[in-house]
Design an enzyme around this catalytic site. Sequence first.
Site, PDB file in Angstrom:
ATOM      1  N   HIS A 243       0.815  -1.224   0.000  1.00 30.74           N
ATOM      2  CA  HIS A 243       0.000   0.000   0.000  1.00 30.74           C
ATOM      3  C   HIS A 243       0.848   1.272   0.000  1.00 30.74           C
ATOM      4  CE1 HIS A 243      -3.464  -2.462   1.366  1.00 30.74           C
ATOM      5  NE2 HIS A 243      -2.663  -2.982   2.273  1.00 30.74           N
ATOM      6  N   ASP A 244       1.609   1.439   1.080  1.00 30.73           N
ATOM      7  CA  ASP A 244       2.202   2.754   1.351  1.00 30.73           C
ATOM      8  C   ASP A 244       3.267   3.198   0.343  1.00 30.73           C
ATOM      9  OD1 ASP A 244       0.516   2.999   3.515  1.00 30.73           O
ATOM     10  OD2 ASP A 244       1.969   2.223   4.959  1.00 30.73           O
TER      11      ASP A 244
END
Length: 313
Positions: A243-244
Amino acid sequence: MAPRKIIIDTDPGQDDAVAILLALGSPEDIEVLGITAVAGNVPLSLTAKNARIICELAGRADMRVFAGCDRPLAHTLVTAEHVHGKTGLDGPQMDDPTMPLQDQHAVDFIIETLRAEPVGTVTLCPLGPLTNIATAFQRAPDIIPRVQEIVLMGGAYFEVGNITPAAEFNIYVDPEAAAIVFKAGVPLVVMPLDVTHKALTTRPRVEAFRALGTRPGHMVAEWTDFFERFDMEKYGSQGAPLHDPCVIAYLIEPGLFTGRYINVEIETVSDLTRGMTVADWWRVTSRAPNAMFMGGIDADAFYRLLVSRIGRL
Ligand code: BDR
Ligand code: CA
């Protein structure tokens, strides 16, 4: 062009760790002014420790790491050890960091930095709940127009929630903070689950990190191996979403992502849908657009970028 100045606000988290490594491996594009830790995936004492473990892994013991808020603005903290393990960085064995944690509170660092740097030159990159950022905006509203942009990981729309049926984890943990940030009027780029669930690890992608033959490459492979099991069991997917790192990849190569500039509001009231990002994707309301809400990613190019930049560390 001069590298873009950023503050990474984070709750590491294996995917936060990969994002931080990507930023520290990209000095020609990104200057990390500091890393601010927030409570999220695990409690604050662990996220502040993990951020320093990651800096040392990148050979950047000189980086300044600040501890911020230890709980959301209005609710009790919800954590995600079921995904990230007890330490938040479960997987490979990691030594405790030796570099110091800064004495200054993360919120004070954010305020001070935005006041000290020229207007419109600092980008905020939240990778966890938005408590530190919202607290800084509440305490020092004068800094809001000084922010260049906020590029954050959070939310979901077509992909719906990962912590409740309606909400994504980062927004769910502190919806009141998210509402403050989404209403602040700062240029906002959002990487929701709609994007990150297309940025999945695969065996060849994980092995490309391992094949770097470096300690950071090995750690990323071990972390993703650990992190994968949860999403594979839950979604039946072939791997885990990183995700990040989408946030940092956007700063380096924005063309990897596609999305729409739309209105996004945060649900803070309903028990059933608290933390939902109500995204007007089809523009069916007259509410003013406030966010570039991403939906697509060139995942092969994203992983190539990750491997090449982390390969330099
Ligand atoms: C987000 O929640 C955390 O578990 C991850 O680090 C990411 O920031 C995904 O919903
Ligand atoms: Ca995170």
